[in-house]
Design a protein around this motif. Structure first.
Motif, PDB file in Angstrom:
ATOM      1  N   TYR A   9      10.602  12.251  -7.678  1.00 39.20           N
ATOM      2  CA  TYR A   9      10.459  12.913  -6.359  1.00 39.20           C
ATOM      3  C   TYR A   9       9.780  11.979  -5.359  1.00 39.20           C
ATOM      4  CZ  TYR A   9      11.043  17.057  -9.342  1.00 39.20           C
ATOM      5  OH  TYR A   9      11.488  17.967 -10.256  1.00 39.20           O
ATOM      6  N   ILE A  31       6.691  19.473  -3.286  1.00 39.49           N
ATOM      7  CA  ILE A  31       7.792  20.019  -4.094  1.00 39.49           C
ATOM      8  C   ILE A  31       7.436  21.388  -4.664  1.00 39.49           C
ATOM      9  CG2 ILE A  31       8.553  17.697  -4.748  1.00 39.49           C
ATOM     10  CD1 ILE A  31       7.352  18.181  -7.538  1.00 39.49           C
ATOM     11  N   HIS A  32       8.455  22.083  -5.117  1.00 40.17           N
ATOM     12  CA  HIS A  32       8.254  23.298  -5.907  1.00 40.17           C
ATOM     13  C   HIS A  32       8.013  22.903  -7.348  1.00 40.17           C
ATOM     14  CE1 HIS A  32       9.213  26.601  -3.159  1.00 40.17           C
ATOM     15  NE2 HIS A  32      10.014  25.751  -2.549  1.00 40.17           N
ATOM     16  N   ASP A  33       6.991  23.467  -7.957  1.00 36.77           N
ATOM     17  CA  ASP A  33       6.762  23.259  -9.378  1.00 36.77           C
ATOM     18  C   ASP A  33       7.953  23.829 -10.153  1.00 36.77           C
ATOM     19  OD1 ASP A  33       3.928  22.823 -11.228  1.00 36.77           O
ATOM     20  OD2 ASP A  33       5.663  23.790 -12.174  1.00 36.77           O
ATOM     21  N   MET A  34       8.479  23.043 -11.086  1.00 35.33           N
ATOM     22  CA  MET A  34       9.674  23.465 -11.829  1.00 35.33           C
ATOM     23  C   MET A  34       9.374  24.616 -12.788  1.00 35.33           C
ATOM     24  SD  MET A  34      12.140  21.037 -14.112  1.00 35.33           S
ATOM     25  CE  MET A  34      12.786  19.928 -12.882  1.00 35.33           C
ATOM     26  N   PHE A  35       8.114  24.747 -13.194  1.00 33.55           N
ATOM     27  CA  PHE A  35       7.712  25.821 -14.105  1.00 33.55           C
ATOM     28  C   PHE A  35       6.543  26.572 -13.458  1.00 33.55           C
ATOM     29  CE2 PHE A  35       8.988  21.950 -16.400  1.00 33.55           C
ATOM     30  CZ  PHE A  35      10.168  22.390 -16.971  1.00 33.55           C
ATOM     31  N   LYS A  37       3.581  28.786 -12.168  1.00 31.02           N
ATOM     32  CA  LYS A  37       2.645  29.663 -12.866  1.00 31.02           C
ATOM     33  C   LYS A  37       2.146  30.791 -11.978  1.00 31.02           C
ATOM     34  CE  LYS A  37       3.087  26.691 -16.275  1.00 31.02           C
ATOM     35  NZ  LYS A  37       3.683  25.499 -15.658  1.00 31.02           N
ATOM     36  N   HIS A 126      -6.006  19.768 -12.049  1.00 29.37           N
ATOM     37  CA  HIS A 126      -6.459  20.054 -13.400  1.00 29.37           C
ATOM     38  C   HIS A 126      -7.403  18.949 -13.872  1.00 29.37           C
ATOM     39  CE1 HIS A 126      -2.964  22.994 -14.264  1.00 29.37           C
ATOM     40  NE2 HIS A 126      -4.054  23.620 -13.884  1.00 29.37           N
ATOM     41  N   PRO A 129      -4.990  16.457 -16.397  1.00 33.63           N
ATOM     42  CA  PRO A 129      -3.578  16.652 -16.020  1.00 33.63           C
ATOM     43  C   PRO A 129      -2.657  16.313 -17.184  1.00 33.63           C
ATOM     44  CG  PRO A 129      -4.727  15.251 -14.422  1.00 33.63           C
ATOM     45  CD  PRO A 129      -5.604  15.362 -15.627  1.00 33.63           C
ATOM     46  N   SER A 130      -1.502  16.953 -17.203  1.00 34.26           N
ATOM     47  CA  SER A 130      -0.511  16.616 -18.234  1.00 34.26           C
ATOM     48  C   SER A 130       0.522  15.641 -17.683  1.00 34.26           C
ATOM     49  CB  SER A 130       0.162  17.877 -18.769  1.00 34.26           C
ATOM     50  OG  SER A 130       0.831  18.541 -17.739  1.00 34.26           O
ATOM     51  N   MET A 131       0.758  15.682 -16.381  1.00 33.69           N
ATOM     52  CA  MET A 131       1.755  14.787 -15.780  1.00 33.69           C
ATOM     53  C   MET A 131       1.068  13.533 -15.245  1.00 33.69           C
ATOM     54  SD  MET A 131       4.594  16.275 -16.376  1.00 33.69           S
ATOM     55  CE  MET A 131       5.938  15.785 -15.296  1.00 33.69           C
ATOM     56  N   HIS A 135      -1.003  14.511  -8.642  1.00 31.19           N
ATOM     57  CA  HIS A 135      -0.431  15.701  -8.003  1.00 31.19           C
ATOM     58  C   HIS A 135      -1.512  16.732  -7.782  1.00 31.19           C
ATOM     59  CE1 HIS A 135      -0.193  16.074 -12.373  1.00 31.19           C
ATOM     60  NE2 HIS A 135      -0.446  17.370 -12.193  1.00 31.19           N
ATOM     61  N   HIS A 137      -2.109  20.855  -7.021  1.00 34.25           N
ATOM     62  CA  HIS A 137      -1.477  22.177  -7.051  1.00 34.25           C
ATOM     63  C   HIS A 137      -1.802  22.953  -5.783  1.00 34.25           C
ATOM     64  CE1 HIS A 137      -0.407  21.990 -11.376  1.00 34.25           C
ATOM     65  NE2 HIS A 137      -1.504  21.255 -11.482  1.00 34.25           N
TER      66      HIS A 137
HETATM   67  P1  5GP Z   1      -0.754  19.370 -14.590  1.00 36.73           P
HETATM   68  O1  5GP Z   1      -1.129  20.212 -15.743  1.00 36.73           O
HETATM   69  O2  5GP Z   1      -0.353  17.958 -14.987  1.00 36.73           O
HETATM   70  O3  5GP Z   1      -1.782  19.401 -13.510  1.00 36.73           O
HETATM   71  O4  5GP Z   1       0.518  20.055 -13.939  1.00 36.73           O
HETATM   72  C1  5GP Z   1       1.793  19.461 -13.886  1.00 36.73           C
HETATM   73  C2  5GP Z   1       2.760  20.451 -13.266  1.00 36.73           C
HETATM   74  O5  5GP Z   1       4.031  19.828 -13.119  1.00 36.73           O
HETATM   75  C3  5GP Z   1       2.989  21.686 -14.117  1.00 36.73           C
HETATM   76  O6  5GP Z   1       2.647  22.848 -13.346  1.00 36.73           O
HETATM   77  C4  5GP Z   1       4.472  21.640 -14.474  1.00 36.73           C
HETATM   78  O7  5GP Z   1       5.056  22.920 -14.468  1.00 36.73           O
HETATM   79  C5  5GP Z   1       5.056  20.753 -13.417  1.00 36.73           C
HETATM   80  N1  5GP Z   1       6.218  19.976 -13.835  1.00 36.73           N
HETATM   81  C6  5GP Z   1       6.393  19.348 -15.021  1.00 36.73           C
HETATM   82  N2  5GP Z   1       7.539  18.642 -15.006  1.00 36.73           N
HETATM   83  C7  5GP Z   1       8.108  18.830 -13.784  1.00 36.73           C
HETATM   84  C8  5GP Z   1       9.302  18.348 -13.178  1.00 36.73           C
HETATM   85  O8  5GP Z   1      10.079  17.588 -13.750  1.00 36.73           O
HETATM   86  N3  5GP Z   1       9.559  18.772 -11.911  1.00 36.73           N
HETATM   87  C9  5GP Z   1       8.724  19.608 -11.236  1.00 36.73           C
HETATM   88  N4  5GP Z   1       9.074  19.953 -10.003  1.00 36.73           N
HETATM   89  N5  5GP Z   1       7.580  20.071 -11.777  1.00 36.73           N
HETATM   90  C10 5GP Z   1       7.276  19.687 -13.039  1.00 36.73           C
END
Ligand code: 5GP
Ligand code: ZN
Length: 219
Positions: A9, A31-35, A37, A126, A129-131, A135, A137
């Motif tokens: 992105y 962007i819109h979060d793909m999942f 919450k 977070h 973070p996992s990503m 980023h 939120h």
């Molecule tokens: P984190 O826990 O790293 O702060 O949050 C990462 C966020 O990225 C999560 O809310 C997850 O749903 C979102 N996410 C993960 N993979 C993708 C993706 O490929 N595209 C988009 N738009 N969001 C994603």
């Protein structure tokens, strides 16, 4: 890896439709979060290459960068609030349908000022973070979504694991820097709205979140 998923992105925001990329400029992609919450869940991605692979706590040590991110986050929060107002607020299709059902009177010409929807949107990161790409939120407070499937999903937005952007710069001795902070994710559930405790009963919590969502949006 999947943890690099946000990089695309940042690199080519113009290749995505508006239901994926909300907007982009030289310094940020929204962007819109793909999942999601919550019923509305956006991500703000800074495009600054020297920051994108840093942990947010480290990236935000740079005061000038932090101010830029805060300013852009305020913009996106306003935009998100407008979206909530359109979806749930006075004058929305949903609200009009409700008014029509309640009364045969025509609606007033002057719509009331109504609710401050910005209060219903929180901005933060977070603690772990996992990503990989930096980023932020920008998420409505309802925590109502089919994608909220795991206990850690709820607690990552409902405990000190979620660090509001306005808490930065973090103090040197801030407890959220503690490496055992993942313990926050295992805490007993507490309803974000009424404070009721749900122990570790996730199914009950989810049912309650649906009730709270119904109340919250029509408040
Ligand atoms: P984190 O826990 O790293 O702060 O949050 C990462 C966020 O990225 C999560 O809310 C997850 O749903 C979102 N996410 C993960 N993979 C993708 C993706 O490929 N595209 C988009 N738009 N969001 C994603
Ligand atoms: Zn509640």
């Amino acid at each position: 890896s999947a943890r690099d998923g946000l990089g695309a992105y940042i690199a080519k925001p113009e290749t995505y439709p508006p239901n994926v990329v909300v907007y982009h400029n030289a310094d940020f992609v929204a962007i819109h979060d793909m999942f999601p919450k919550s019923s509305l869940h956006l991500l703000l991605l800074p495009r600054e290459q020297t920051k994108t692979y840093l942990h947010p706590f480290d990236a935000f040590e740079d005061a000038e960068f932090l101010e830029k991110v805060k300013a852009e986050a305020r913009k996106l929060r306003k935009l998100a609030a407008g979206e909530l107002r359109r979806k749930y607020g006075k004058g929305s299709a949903q609200e009009q349908a409700r008014q029509t059902a309640l009364s045969t009177n025509p609606p007033p010409d002057e719509l009331p000022q109504g609710r401050d929807w910005e209060q219903e949107v929180v901005v933060g990161v977070h603690a772990v973070p996992s990503m990989n790409h930096l980023h932020i939120h920008v998420i409505s407070v309802d925590r109502y979504s089919d994608r909220l499937k795991h206990r850690k999903h709820y607690n990552s937005f409902s405990t000190p694991f979620f660090v509001p952007i306005d808490d930065f710069p973090l103090a040197e001795d801030d407890v959220r820097r503690d490496p055992t902070k993942e313990g926050y994710l295992k805490r007993d559930f507490t309803c974000w709205r009424c404070g009721r405790g749900f122990g570790n009963r996730f199914v009950e919590l989810k049912q309650h979140l649906e009730q709270e969502f119904t109340e919250w949006k029509k408040l």
